[in-house]
Motif scaffolding. Structure first.
Motif, short mmCIF file in Angstrom:
data_model
loop_
_atom_site.label_atom_id
_atom_site.label_comp_id
_atom_site.label_asym_id
_atom_site.label_seq_id
_atom_site.Cartn_x
_atom_site.Cartn_y
_atom_site.Cartn_z
N GLY A 1 1.09 -1.05 -0.21
CA GLY A 1 -0.32 0.28 -0.26
C GLY A 1 0.82 1.39 0.35
O GLY A 1 0.37 1.71 -0.79
N SER A 2 1.59 1.21 1.04
CA SER A 2 2.77 2.50 0.93
C SER A 2 3.45 2.59 -1.18
O SER A 2 3.25 3.86 -0.93
N TYR A 3 4.01 1.99 -0.76
CA TYR A 3 4.65 1.70 -2.93
C TYR A 3 3.96 1.88 -3.40
O TYR A 3 4.10 3.14 -4.43
N LEU A 4 2.19 1.60 -3.14
CA LEU A 4 1.30 2.57 -4.37
C LEU A 4 0.62 3.73 -4.35
O LEU A 4 0.70 4.33 -5.31
N VAL A 5 0.99 4.08 -2.89
CA VAL A 5 0.78 5.25 -2.33
C VAL A 5 1.69 6.32 -2.81
O VAL A 5 1.49 7.49 -3.51
N ASP A 6 3.24 6.17 -2.70
CA ASP A 6 4.09 6.61 -3.43
C ASP A 6 4.27 6.44 -4.18
O ASP A 6 4.55 7.77 -5.43
N SER A 7 4.50 5.60 -5.58
CA SER A 7 4.08 6.07 -6.18
C SER A 7 3.07 6.86 -7.49
O SER A 7 3.32 7.34 -8.07
N TYR A 8 2.06 6.70 -6.84
CA TYR A 8 1.30 7.46 -7.35
C TYR A 8 1.34 8.97 -7.50
O TYR A 8 1.26 9.67 -7.93
N LYS A 9 1.55 9.13 -5.76
CA LYS A 9 1.96 10.66 -5.81
C LYS A 9 3.14 11.16 -6.70
O LYS A 9 3.21 11.96 -6.97
N PHE A 10 4.77 10.47 -6.80
CA PHE A 10 5.33 10.32 -7.35
C PHE A 10 4.91 10.77 -9.19
O PHE A 10 5.18 11.89 -9.86
N ASN A 11 4.63 10.52 -9.42
CA ASN A 11 3.57 10.52 -11.12
C ASN A 11 2.84 11.12 -11.03
O ASN A 11 2.64 12.11 -12.18
N HIS A 12 1.89 11.60 -10.30
CA HIS A 12 1.15 12.71 -10.34
C HIS A 12 2.08 13.64 -10.53
O HIS A 12 1.45 15.04 -11.09
N ALA A 13 2.76 13.82 -9.40
CA ALA A 13 3.52 15.41 -9.11
C ALA A 13 4.43 15.66 -10.24
O ALA A 13 3.67 16.52 -11.03
N LEU A 14 5.34 14.43 -10.54
CA LEU A 14 5.59 15.10 -11.86
C LEU A 14 4.99 15.24 -12.97
O LEU A 14 4.97 15.99 -13.50
N ASN A 15 3.66 14.39 -13.23
CA ASN A 15 3.10 14.66 -14.75
C ASN A 15 2.36 15.92 -14.25
O ASN A 15 2.76 16.79 -14.72
N ASP A 16 1.81 16.82 -13.26
CA ASP A 16 1.75 17.81 -12.94
C ASP A 16 2.52 19.35 -13.33
O ASP A 16 2.18 19.86 -14.24
N ASP A 17 4.06 18.70 -12.71
CA ASP A 17 5.24 19.44 -13.33
C ASP A 17 5.62 19.74 -14.19
O ASP A 17 5.52 20.81 -14.99
N LEU A 18 5.25 18.59 -15.06
CA LEU A 18 5.85 18.93 -16.75
C LEU A 18 4.22 19.01 -18.05
O LEU A 18 4.92 20.27 -18.34
N LEU A 19 3.23 19.49 -16.26
CA LEU A 19 2.25 19.92 -18.14
C LEU A 19 2.27 21.37 -18.13
O LEU A 19 2.20 22.39 -18.27
N LYS A 20 2.69 21.96 -16.63
CA LYS A 20 3.23 23.52 -16.23
C LYS A 20 4.13 24.14 -17.06
O LYS A 20 4.46 25.68 -17.20
N ILE A 21 5.43 23.36 -17.55
CA ILE A 21 5.86 23.98 -18.83
C ILE A 21 5.29 24.32 -20.31
O ILE A 21 4.39 23.61 -20.46
N ASP A 22 5.15 25.08 -20.75
CA ASP A 22 5.16 26.19 -21.63
C ASP A 22 5.26 24.85 -22.87
O ASP A 22 6.25 24.60 -23.22
N GLY A 23 4.30 24.04 -23.58
CA GLY A 23 4.37 24.02 -24.90
C GLY A 23 4.11 22.20 -24.71
O GLY A 23 4.35 21.53 -25.57
N VAL A 24 3.94 21.67 -23.24
CA VAL A 24 3.88 20.13 -23.21
C VAL A 24 2.37 20.00 -22.42
O VAL A 24 1.48 20.42 -22.01
N GLU A 25 2.16 19.34 -23.85
CA GLU A 25 0.74 19.42 -24.26
C GLU A 25 0.06 17.72 -23.11
O GLU A 25 -0.86 18.26 -22.50
#
Length: 175
Positions: free
Chosen positions: A20-44
């Motif tokens: 459960g801890s691994y799944l939560v950490d993985s979800y948080k990691f992927n979600h945070a990275l996804n959000d960070d990358l989408l903030k870059i102009d040009g990333v769709e």
């Protein structure tokens, strides 16, 4: 008998907690990275996959003014987030037509990477752009990568190709 059951219950509880801890950490990691990358102009669009031993980050770009800045921004954010983890960054194109056109200059691109004749490559890309009536074709080079932009009407193709690492020391490069 009671000790065996207690031990089995403890093992099952610990397994569920760690999973459960691994799944939560993985979800948080992927979600945070996804959000960070989408903030870059040009990333769709961003897709992150960790099904193998390395992270595979697929990015779709749109309306990029400076491919070098966008690519470096993406790469820096991935490095910050993944820390020491290995990753592969892939820039997707949703244009089959431009992908097919890219295949026509692929040989010239890799020839320039081997010979260092980037001016000649620029001329070839310009000729190619005229032949296929592209709205924009741009080739840029820095010490690590070659950056190619092809645009025709509403279709866009961005390619970043790693330059040769022959003269550099070290192992596999990220990105």
């Amino acid at each position: 008998m009671n000790i065996k059951r207690s031990l089995l219950a403890l093992i099952l509880t610990l397994t569920v907690l760690f999973a459960g801890s691994y799944l939560v950490d993985s979800y948080k990691f992927n979600h945070a990275l996804n959000d960070d990358l989408l903030k870059i102009d040009g990333v769709e669009r961003v897709e992150i996959d960790k099904s193998s031993t390395i992270y595979k980050v697929e990015v779709t770009l749109r309306a990029v003014d400076n491919l070098i800045e966008v690519y470096e921004g993406i790469n820096d954010r991935i490095k910050e987030t993944t820390k020491d983890e290995r990753y592969k960054l892939v820039i997707n194109s949703d244009s089959a037509e431009l992908t097919e056109m890219y295949e026509g200059i692929n040989l010239a691109l890799y020839e320039a990477l081997e010979t260092g004749e980037f001016v000649k490559l620029g001329e070839r890309v310009d000729n190619f752009a005229k032949e296929y009536q592209l709205d924009k074709s741009e080739i840029k080079v820095d010490t690590d990568y070659l950056y190619l932009t092809l645009i025709k009407e509403k279709q866009e193709l961005y390619k970043v190709v790693k330059r040769s690492q022959k003269k550099r020391l070290g192992g596999e490069m990220n990105g």
